[in-house]
Design a protein around this motif. Structure first.
Motif, PDB file in Angstrom:
ATOM      1  N   ARG A  16      11.097 -98.817  30.988  1.00  0.00           N
ATOM      2  CA  ARG A  16      10.213 -99.759  30.300  1.00  0.00           C
ATOM      3  C   ARG A  16      10.312-101.106  31.013  1.00  0.00           C
ATOM      4  NH1 ARG A  16      11.415 -99.244  23.802  1.00  0.00           N
ATOM      5  NH2 ARG A  16      10.641 -97.110  23.473  1.00  0.00           N
ATOM      6  N   THR A  17       9.203-101.743  31.216  1.00  0.00           N
ATOM      7  CA  THR A  17       9.177-103.072  31.838  1.00  0.00           C
ATOM      8  C   THR A  17       8.262-103.970  31.017  1.00  0.00           C
ATOM      9  OG1 THR A  17       7.302-102.540  33.256  1.00  0.00           O
ATOM     10  CG2 THR A  17       9.484-102.008  34.100  1.00  0.00           C
ATOM     11  N   ASN A  18       8.073-105.193  31.488  1.00  0.00           N
ATOM     12  CA  ASN A  18       7.188-106.100  30.754  1.00  0.00           C
ATOM     13  C   ASN A  18       5.719-105.819  31.006  1.00  0.00           C
ATOM     14  OD1 ASN A  18       9.289-107.572  29.583  1.00  0.00           O
ATOM     15  ND2 ASN A  18       9.549-108.805  31.436  1.00  0.00           N
ATOM     16  N   ASN A  19       5.457-105.060  32.059  1.00  0.00           N
ATOM     17  CA  ASN A  19       4.078-104.723  32.407  1.00  0.00           C
ATOM     18  C   ASN A  19       4.002-103.249  32.769  1.00  0.00           C
ATOM     19  OD1 ASN A  19       2.783-107.505  32.448  1.00  0.00           O
ATOM     20  ND2 ASN A  19       4.479-107.799  33.884  1.00  0.00           N
ATOM     21  N   LEU A  20       2.808-102.719  32.729  1.00  0.00           N
ATOM     22  CA  LEU A  20       2.618-101.317  33.074  1.00  0.00           C
ATOM     23  C   LEU A  20       2.385-101.150  34.563  1.00  0.00           C
ATOM     24  CD1 LEU A  20       0.385 -99.842  30.219  1.00  0.00           C
ATOM     25  CD2 LEU A  20       2.800 -99.425  30.656  1.00  0.00           C
ATOM     26  N   GLY A  21       3.011-100.100  35.094  1.00  0.00           N
ATOM     27  CA  GLY A  21       2.779 -99.751  36.493  1.00  0.00           C
ATOM     28  C   GLY A  21       2.248 -98.337  36.574  1.00  0.00           C
ATOM     29  N   ILE A  22       2.787 -97.568  37.522  1.00  0.00           N
ATOM     30  CA  ILE A  22       2.349 -96.183  37.709  1.00  0.00           C
ATOM     31  C   ILE A  22       3.101 -95.284  36.736  1.00  0.00           C
ATOM     32  CG2 ILE A  22       2.187 -94.277  39.357  1.00  0.00           C
ATOM     33  CD1 ILE A  22       2.105 -96.386  41.587  1.00  0.00           C
ATOM     34  N   SER A  23       2.376 -94.400  36.061  1.00  0.00           N
ATOM     35  CA  SER A  23       2.979 -93.502  35.085  1.00  0.00           C
ATOM     36  C   SER A  23       3.907 -92.499  35.773  1.00  0.00           C
ATOM     37  CB  SER A  23       1.880 -92.756  34.335  1.00  0.00           C
ATOM     38  OG  SER A  23       2.427 -91.784  33.483  1.00  0.00           O
TER      39      SER A  23
ATOM     40  N   ASN B  58      -9.829 -93.068  25.541  1.00  0.00           N
ATOM     41  CA  ASN B  58      -8.927 -93.756  26.464  1.00  0.00           C
ATOM     42  C   ASN B  58      -9.275 -95.236  26.603  1.00  0.00           C
ATOM     43  OD1 ASN B  58      -7.170 -91.652  27.135  1.00  0.00           O
ATOM     44  ND2 ASN B  58      -8.659 -90.791  28.561  1.00  0.00           N
ATOM     45  N   LYS B  59     -10.180 -95.720  25.756  1.00  0.00           N
ATOM     46  CA  LYS B  59     -10.485 -97.143  25.732  1.00  0.00           C
ATOM     47  C   LYS B  59      -9.588 -97.770  24.664  1.00  0.00           C
ATOM     48  CE  LYS B  59     -15.288 -96.705  27.258  1.00  0.00           C
ATOM     49  NZ  LYS B  59     -16.713 -96.973  26.927  1.00  0.00           N
ATOM     50  N   PHE B  60      -8.569 -98.444  25.118  1.00  0.00           N
ATOM     51  CA  PHE B  60      -7.551 -98.947  24.204  1.00  0.00           C
ATOM     52  C   PHE B  60      -7.948-100.280  23.578  1.00  0.00           C
ATOM     53  CE2 PHE B  60      -5.202 -96.407  27.403  1.00  0.00           C
ATOM     54  CZ  PHE B  60      -4.727 -95.417  26.549  1.00  0.00           C
ATOM     55  N   THR B  61      -7.568-100.443  22.322  1.00  0.00           N
ATOM     56  CA  THR B  61      -7.778-101.718  21.646  1.00  0.00           C
ATOM     57  C   THR B  61      -6.764-102.731  22.143  1.00  0.00           C
ATOM     58  OG1 THR B  61      -6.247-101.211  19.834  1.00  0.00           O
ATOM     59  CG2 THR B  61      -8.535-100.476  19.572  1.00  0.00           C
ATOM     60  N   LYS B  62      -6.968-103.987  21.790  1.00  0.00           N
ATOM     61  CA  LYS B  62      -6.034-105.040  22.187  1.00  0.00           C
ATOM     62  C   LYS B  62      -4.646-104.741  21.647  1.00  0.00           C
ATOM     63  CE  LYS B  62      -5.434-110.066  22.021  1.00  0.00           C
ATOM     64  NZ  LYS B  62      -6.000-111.353  21.516  1.00  0.00           N
ATOM     65  N   SER B  63      -4.585-104.250  20.412  1.00  0.00           N
ATOM     66  CA  SER B  63      -3.304-103.914  19.795  1.00  0.00           C
ATOM     67  C   SER B  63      -2.628-102.755  20.522  1.00  0.00           C
ATOM     68  CB  SER B  63      -3.514-103.548  18.320  1.00  0.00           C
ATOM     69  OG  SER B  63      -2.311-103.137  17.715  1.00  0.00           O
ATOM     70  N   GLU B  64      -3.404-101.744  20.895  1.00  0.00           N
ATOM     71  CA  GLU B  64      -2.855-100.591  21.610  1.00  0.00           C
ATOM     72  C   GLU B  64      -2.342-100.999  22.991  1.00  0.00           C
ATOM     73  OE1 GLU B  64      -5.389 -96.831  19.800  1.00  0.00           O
ATOM     74  OE2 GLU B  64      -6.308 -98.111  21.318  1.00  0.00           O
ATOM     75  N   LYS B  65      -3.066-101.887  23.646  1.00  0.00           N
ATOM     76  CA  LYS B  65      -2.628-102.351  24.966  1.00  0.00           C
ATOM     77  C   LYS B  65      -1.292-103.090  24.862  1.00  0.00           C
ATOM     78  CE  LYS B  65      -7.240-102.775  27.017  1.00  0.00           C
ATOM     79  NZ  LYS B  65      -8.286-103.729  27.481  1.00  0.00           N
ATOM     80  N   LYS B  66      -1.152-103.890  23.816  1.00  0.00           N
ATOM     81  CA  LYS B  66       0.098-104.608  23.589  1.00  0.00           C
ATOM     82  C   LYS B  66       1.244-103.624  23.353  1.00  0.00           C
ATOM     83  CE  LYS B  66       2.197-108.050  20.540  1.00  0.00           C
ATOM     84  NZ  LYS B  66       1.993-108.928  19.347  1.00  0.00           N
ATOM     85  N   TYR B  67       0.961-102.596  22.561  1.00  0.00           N
ATOM     86  CA  TYR B  67       1.969-101.574  22.266  1.00  0.00           C
ATOM     87  C   TYR B  67       2.347-100.795  23.518  1.00  0.00           C
ATOM     88  CZ  TYR B  67       4.036 -97.321  20.308  1.00  0.00           C
ATOM     89  OH  TYR B  67       4.856 -96.270  20.030  1.00  0.00           O
ATOM     90  N   ARG B  68       1.348-100.453  24.331  1.00  0.00           N
ATOM     91  CA  ARG B  68       1.602 -99.693  25.560  1.00  0.00           C
ATOM     92  C   ARG B  68       2.481-100.482  26.526  1.00  0.00           C
ATOM     93  NH1 ARG B  68      -1.247 -95.437  27.281  1.00  0.00           N
ATOM     94  NH2 ARG B  68      -1.343 -96.202  29.435  1.00  0.00           N
TER      95      ARG B  68
END
Length: 325
Positions: free
Chosen positions: A290-297, A252-262
């Motif tokens: 979908r938004t520009n940032n992540l909030g609550i799942s 569950n430790k995401f890479t920079k690329s994964e964070k961008k994708y998420r």
């Protein structure tokens, strides 16, 4: 990925050609070069059909020491591995140091060879292609597991792609809890001559052994599965690119690329109408967008229903736990 350039018999008994192959291996970017060392008297019966041929290309212990010194002096970054085919040739290790030893699958149950291997403190690669679990267990029990790498690969001349059975790499890794490498013997004329090496990485291979040669002329040795200098360099360049795609085990430790994708892909609980401070959040007030940032799942919806807002929110605002009472 650690790449070993296997010279085998492709030197054709000529020291100057062997030195050329060492140079070619270094030029191509190999991590190590591997020599096949033997005293034929202890390796093969004179009645064997290959005896006379191998006798013609055999080097003396003194010549091997010269070759190893040449490699150390000219290419200090290139690791030196030797595959010993009988127990007497280990005597050269009393006069010069090397980085690794490979044991051919024919000697996994040879106590004379294993006894010499047990004295060596460096990396020990055990060739296990075409070997039984009993044979592999015997060698591991004899040597212990320290600095041991299992090298898988059926080495026919050449090995058909359909016979590679790469899934055994993962099986060996799981069963013996040891690093596993892949020793390739794919036909050089195949368009997929490098494919199995690349695929082996996905099965958990950490070492790749690939043959190198300087010629494929009729009557020469060990070219069937070997790459020429420039082919070997291209192979390693491709491998280094593919290696970057392997990555690490799932976590569950995401890479920079994964964070961008998420942030682009994942949906969050989003308010769809204006709400004022003190009002409760109802199911009909929100949507999963979908938004520009992540909030609550979305799967945490129950944790926010009927909770009050601490401040006013406009439509399409993300709901965060820190703005809920």
């Amino acid at each position: 990925m650690f790449v070993i350039a296997e010279i085998a018999c492709s030197h054709n008994g000529k020291i100057n050609k062997l030195k050329k192959l060492i140079k070619d291996a270094a030029f191509a970017g190999s991590d190590a070069v591997q020599f096949q060392v033997w005293d034929l008297r202890y390796m093969m019966s004179p009645k064997n059909s290959l005896f006379k041929k191998l006798k013609k290309i055999e080097f003396t212990p003194e010549e091997w020491i010269e070759i190893i010194k040449f490699t150390k002096n000219k290419f200090p970054k290139l690791k030196i591995y030797c595959c010993f085919y009988e127990h007497k040739s280990f005597q050269i290790l009393k006069k010069i140091k090397i980085d690794g030893i490979k044991i051919n699958s024919s000697d996994l149950t040879n106590p004379l060879v294993l006894k010499e291997v047990s004295k060596f403190r460096g990396i020990k690669n055990l060739s296990v292609g075409g070997s039984s679990i009993e044979e592999i267990n015997y060698a591991i029990k004899f040597l212990g597991k320290k600095n041991i790498i299992l090298m898988y690969g059926v080495q026919n001349f050449p090995t058909k792609i359909k016979d590679a059975n790469l899934i055994k790499i993962a099986d060996l890794k799981k069963k013996f809890r040891l690093p596993v490498g892949y020793q390739d013997h794919t036909n050089f004329i195949s368009e997929d001559k490098n494919t199995l090496c690349f695929m082996s990485m996905a099965f958990g291979s950490t070492v790749l052994e690939k043959h190198i040669c300087y010629t494929r002329a009729k009557g020469t040795y060990d070219f069937e599965s070997a790459l020429l200098r420039n082919e070997f360099k291209k192979f390693i360049n491709q491998l280094r690119i593919i290696e970057e795609s392997i990555g690490k085990d799932f976590s569950n430790k995401f890479t920079k690329s994964e964070k961008k994708y998420r942030s682009f892909q994942k949906k969050s609980i989003t308010l769809v109408k204006k709400k004022f401070s003190g009002e409760k959040i109802k199911a009909e007030d929100v949507a999963f967008l979908r938004t520009n940032n992540l909030g609550i799942s979305p799967h945490k919806l129950k944790l926010i229903i009927n909770r009050k807002l601490k401040r006013d929110l406009n439509p399409y605002s993300l709901i965060k736990f820190n703005i809920l009472k």
